[in-house]
Design a protein around this motif. Structure first.
Motif, PDB file in Angstrom:
ATOM      1  N   ALA A 144      49.982  54.091  38.023  1.00 20.90           N
ATOM      2  CA  ALA A 144      49.978  52.994  37.051  1.00 20.90           C
ATOM      3  C   ALA A 144      49.174  51.810  37.555  1.00 20.90           C
ATOM      4  N   SER A 145      49.248  51.543  38.849  1.00 25.08           N
ATOM      5  CA  SER A 145      48.456  50.458  39.431  1.00 25.08           C
ATOM      6  C   SER A 145      46.962  50.758  39.313  1.00 25.08           C
ATOM      7  N   ALA A 146      46.592  52.017  39.547  1.00 25.29           N
ATOM      8  CA  ALA A 146      45.188  52.407  39.393  1.00 25.29           C
ATOM      9  C   ALA A 146      44.752  52.292  37.933  1.00 25.29           C
ATOM     10  N   ALA A 147      45.647  52.637  37.010  1.00 25.28           N
ATOM     11  CA  ALA A 147      45.328  52.514  35.588  1.00 25.28           C
ATOM     12  C   ALA A 147      45.107  51.055  35.204  1.00 25.28           C
ATOM     13  N   ALA A 148      45.856  50.147  35.836  1.00 24.70           N
ATOM     14  CA  ALA A 148      45.650  48.718  35.597  1.00 24.70           C
ATOM     15  C   ALA A 148      44.267  48.297  36.086  1.00 24.70           C
ATOM     16  N   CYS A 149      43.837  48.872  37.206  1.00 24.43           N
ATOM     17  CA  CYS A 149      42.478  48.602  37.696  1.00 24.43           C
ATOM     18  C   CYS A 149      41.447  49.095  36.684  1.00 24.43           C
ATOM     19  N   ALA A 150      41.731  50.236  36.068  1.00 28.36           N
ATOM     20  CA  ALA A 150      40.823  50.760  35.041  1.00 28.36           C
ATOM     21  C   ALA A 150      40.779  49.846  33.830  1.00 28.36           C
ATOM     22  N   ALA A 151      41.894  49.195  33.532  1.00 28.71           N
ATOM     23  CA  ALA A 151      41.916  48.244  32.412  1.00 28.71           C
ATOM     24  C   ALA A 151      40.943  47.104  32.659  1.00 28.71           C
ATOM     25  N   ASP A 152      40.824  46.679  33.912  1.00 29.99           N
ATOM     26  CA  ASP A 152      39.856  45.626  34.241  1.00 29.99           C
ATOM     27  C   ASP A 152      38.426  46.064  33.953  1.00 29.99           C
ATOM     28  N   GLN A 153      38.211  47.371  33.951  1.00 32.69           N
ATOM     29  CA  GLN A 153      36.888  47.919  33.664  1.00 32.69           C
ATOM     30  C   GLN A 153      36.727  48.286  32.191  1.00 32.69           C
ATOM     31  N   GLY A 154      37.740  47.986  31.386  1.00 28.47           N
ATOM     32  CA  GLY A 154      37.678  48.321  29.964  1.00 28.47           C
ATOM     33  C   GLY A 154      37.814  49.796  29.678  1.00 28.47           C
ATOM     34  N   THR A 206      31.890  53.002  36.592  1.00 30.69           N
ATOM     35  CA  THR A 206      30.817  53.048  37.581  1.00 30.69           C
ATOM     36  C   THR A 206      30.845  51.858  38.538  1.00 30.69           C
ATOM     37  N   ASP A 207      31.595  50.840  38.221  1.00 33.51           N
ATOM     38  CA  ASP A 207      31.670  49.635  39.048  1.00 33.51           C
ATOM     39  C   ASP A 207      32.400  49.935  40.354  1.00 33.51           C
ATOM     40  N   GLY A 208      31.766  49.607  41.467  1.00 35.56           N
ATOM     41  CA  GLY A 208      32.371  49.835  42.771  1.00 35.56           C
ATOM     42  C   GLY A 208      33.627  49.026  43.001  1.00 35.56           C
ATOM     43  N   GLY A 209      33.829  47.981  42.226  1.00 35.53           N
ATOM     44  CA  GLY A 209      35.030  47.179  42.363  1.00 35.53           C
ATOM     45  C   GLY A 209      36.293  47.950  41.999  1.00 35.53           C
ATOM     46  N   PHE A 210      36.137  49.013  41.218  1.00 36.53           N
ATOM     47  CA  PHE A 210      37.304  49.805  40.846  1.00 36.53           C
ATOM     48  C   PHE A 210      37.919  50.469  42.071  1.00 36.53           C
ATOM     49  N   ALA A 211      37.093  51.051  42.918  1.00 36.15           N
ATOM     50  CA  ALA A 211      37.604  51.717  44.126  1.00 36.15           C
ATOM     51  C   ALA A 211      38.349  50.727  45.010  1.00 36.15           C
ATOM     52  N   LYS A 212      37.801  49.547  45.171  1.00 41.15           N
ATOM     53  CA  LYS A 212      38.455  48.523  45.989  1.00 41.15           C
ATOM     54  C   LYS A 212      39.797  48.131  45.388  1.00 41.15           C
ATOM     55  N   CYS A 213      39.830  48.035  44.065  1.00 40.03           N
ATOM     56  CA  CYS A 213      41.073  47.676  43.388  1.00 40.03           C
ATOM     57  C   CYS A 213      42.142  48.746  43.615  1.00 40.03           C
ATOM     58  N   VAL A 214      41.759  50.012  43.507  1.00 33.57           N
ATOM     59  CA  VAL A 214      42.711  51.097  43.739  1.00 33.57           C
ATOM     60  C   VAL A 214      43.224  51.048  45.174  1.00 33.57           C
ATOM     61  N   GLN A 215      42.335  50.800  46.114  1.00 27.30           N
ATOM     62  CA  GLN A 215      42.727  50.764  47.526  1.00 27.30           C
ATOM     63  C   GLN A 215      43.665  49.602  47.836  1.00 27.30           C
ATOM     64  N   GLU A 216      43.389  48.458  47.258  1.00 25.07           N
ATOM     65  CA  GLU A 216      44.190  47.267  47.566  1.00 25.07           C
ATOM     66  C   GLU A 216      45.448  47.156  46.710  1.00 25.07           C
ATOM     67  N   ALA A 217      45.466  47.855  45.576  1.00 27.98           N
ATOM     68  CA  ALA A 217      46.626  47.914  44.681  1.00 27.98           C
ATOM     69  C   ALA A 217      47.222  46.549  44.353  1.00 27.98           C
ATOM     70  N   PRO A 218      46.421  45.619  43.843  1.00 26.02           N
ATOM     71  CA  PRO A 218      46.950  44.284  43.554  1.00 26.02           C
ATOM     72  C   PRO A 218      47.912  44.240  42.367  1.00 26.02           C
ATOM     73  N   TYR A 219      47.934  45.322  41.571  1.00 30.66           N
ATOM     74  CA  TYR A 219      48.757  45.296  40.369  1.00 30.66           C
ATOM     75  C   TYR A 219      50.119  45.965  40.541  1.00 30.66           C
ATOM     76  N   THR A 220      50.473  46.297  41.775  1.00 28.68           N
ATOM     77  CA  THR A 220      51.792  46.884  42.013  1.00 28.68           C
ATOM     78  C   THR A 220      52.920  45.977  41.510  1.00 28.68           C
ATOM     79  N   PRO A 221      52.889  44.659  41.784  1.00 30.67           N
ATOM     80  CA  PRO A 221      53.952  43.795  41.234  1.00 30.67           C
ATOM     81  C   PRO A 221      53.983  43.799  39.706  1.00 30.67           C
ATOM     82  N   TRP A 222      52.812  43.860  39.090  1.00 24.72           N
ATOM     83  CA  TRP A 222      52.776  43.885  37.629  1.00 24.72           C
ATOM     84  C   TRP A 222      53.383  45.172  37.101  1.00 24.72           C
ATOM     85  N   VAL A 223      53.084  46.296  37.733  1.00 21.62           N
ATOM     86  CA  VAL A 223      53.644  47.577  37.308  1.00 21.62           C
ATOM     87  C   VAL A 223      55.167  47.544  37.396  1.00 21.62           C
TER      88      VAL A 223
END
Length: 243
Positions: free
Chosen positions: A135-145, A181-198
């Motif tokens: 779910a945290s990774a999916a939130a990162c995908a939301a940032d990418q639309g 395709t944005d490399g920021g997605f991989a970083k977001c998945v690795q850092e998992a900043p959306y765990t509290p939101w999930v």
């Protein structure tokens, strides 16, 4: 042998212990029945939460609703809420069954589709926590639309319960398959900043008496989506909501 006559206090204690054992057994049996029923349909089960979700986290993904408890995929007068867990087999079936109809309804422009990626099955992976990671990774995908596209890939690649779930590398690779395709997605998945939101989304769902996944609501009314034709159920509910 000398007989020992029980005193009133001893009798009361024996009765108390017997009643306590009986209550424990009844509660355990009731819980087991609910869990087994959920497992039989491949659904996710969550404990009741009557305390509320607490304070929303400061950081939320793009597209978060005003209450921060979901992700809005479209806007319209009629609201459709979907509560899904990425480890829930029946959620996978529901996502596939409703995908085409949801696209049709969104194209008509009169529905607000809101996704709630919840983590009711976190303890069904080993180690625990796959539902949260997904779910945290999916939130990162939301940032990418690309939230819906990424969700579809996660359900296509859904791992079995009891295992470790998709690895970090696999979650990142799923983004590529979803068109990210944005490399920021991989970083977001690795850092998992959306765990509290999930966690907040899951707690908010539980506080609203959403106890099973999948749960789909149209204007606040729950509809049946585990039957033979989930899309027809959705269409009918939206038609009735239009009046």
């Amino acid at each position: 042998m000398t007989d020992i006559q029980p005193t009133d206090a001893m009798v009361r204690e024996m009765v108390r212990k017997r009643h306590r054992r009986r209550r424990t057994l009844l509660v355990s049996l009731a819980a087991a029945v609910v869990v087994v029923a959920a497992a039989l349909v491949g659904a996710g089960l969550v404990r009741a939460n009557n305390t509320g979700p607490g304070e929303a986290p400061a950081r939320v993904p793009a597209g978060a609703t005003a209450d921060k408890a979901g992700l809005a995929a479209s806007t319209g007068a009629i609201r459709i809420d979907l509560y899904l867990d990425y480890l829930c087999p029946e959620c996978r079936n529901t996502e596939k069954a409703l995908a085409a109809e949801l696209e049709t309804l969104k194209a008509a422009g009169d529905v607000s589709v809101v996704y709630h990626p919840v983590t009711f099955l976190d303890d069904r992976s080993s180690p625990e926590g796959y539902s949260t990671r997904a779910a945290s990774a999916a939130a990162c995908a939301a940032d990418q639309g690309r939230f819906e596209e990424y969700s579809a890939v996660l359900f296509d690649r859904q791992p079995p319960e009891g295992g470790p779930g998709l690895s970090e590398a696999q979650l990142i690779a799923a983004g590529e398959e979803a068109g990210i395709t944005d490399g920021g997605f991989a970083k977001c998945v690795q850092e998992a900043p959306y765990t509290p939101w999930v966690t907040y989304v899951s707690d908010a769902a539980a506080s609203r008496k959403v106890a099973l996944t999948p749960t789909v609501m149209v204007d606040g009314d729950r509809i049946e989506v585990t039957g033979a034709d989930a899309a027809a159920s959705l269409t009918r509910a939206v038609r009735e909501a239009r009046g």
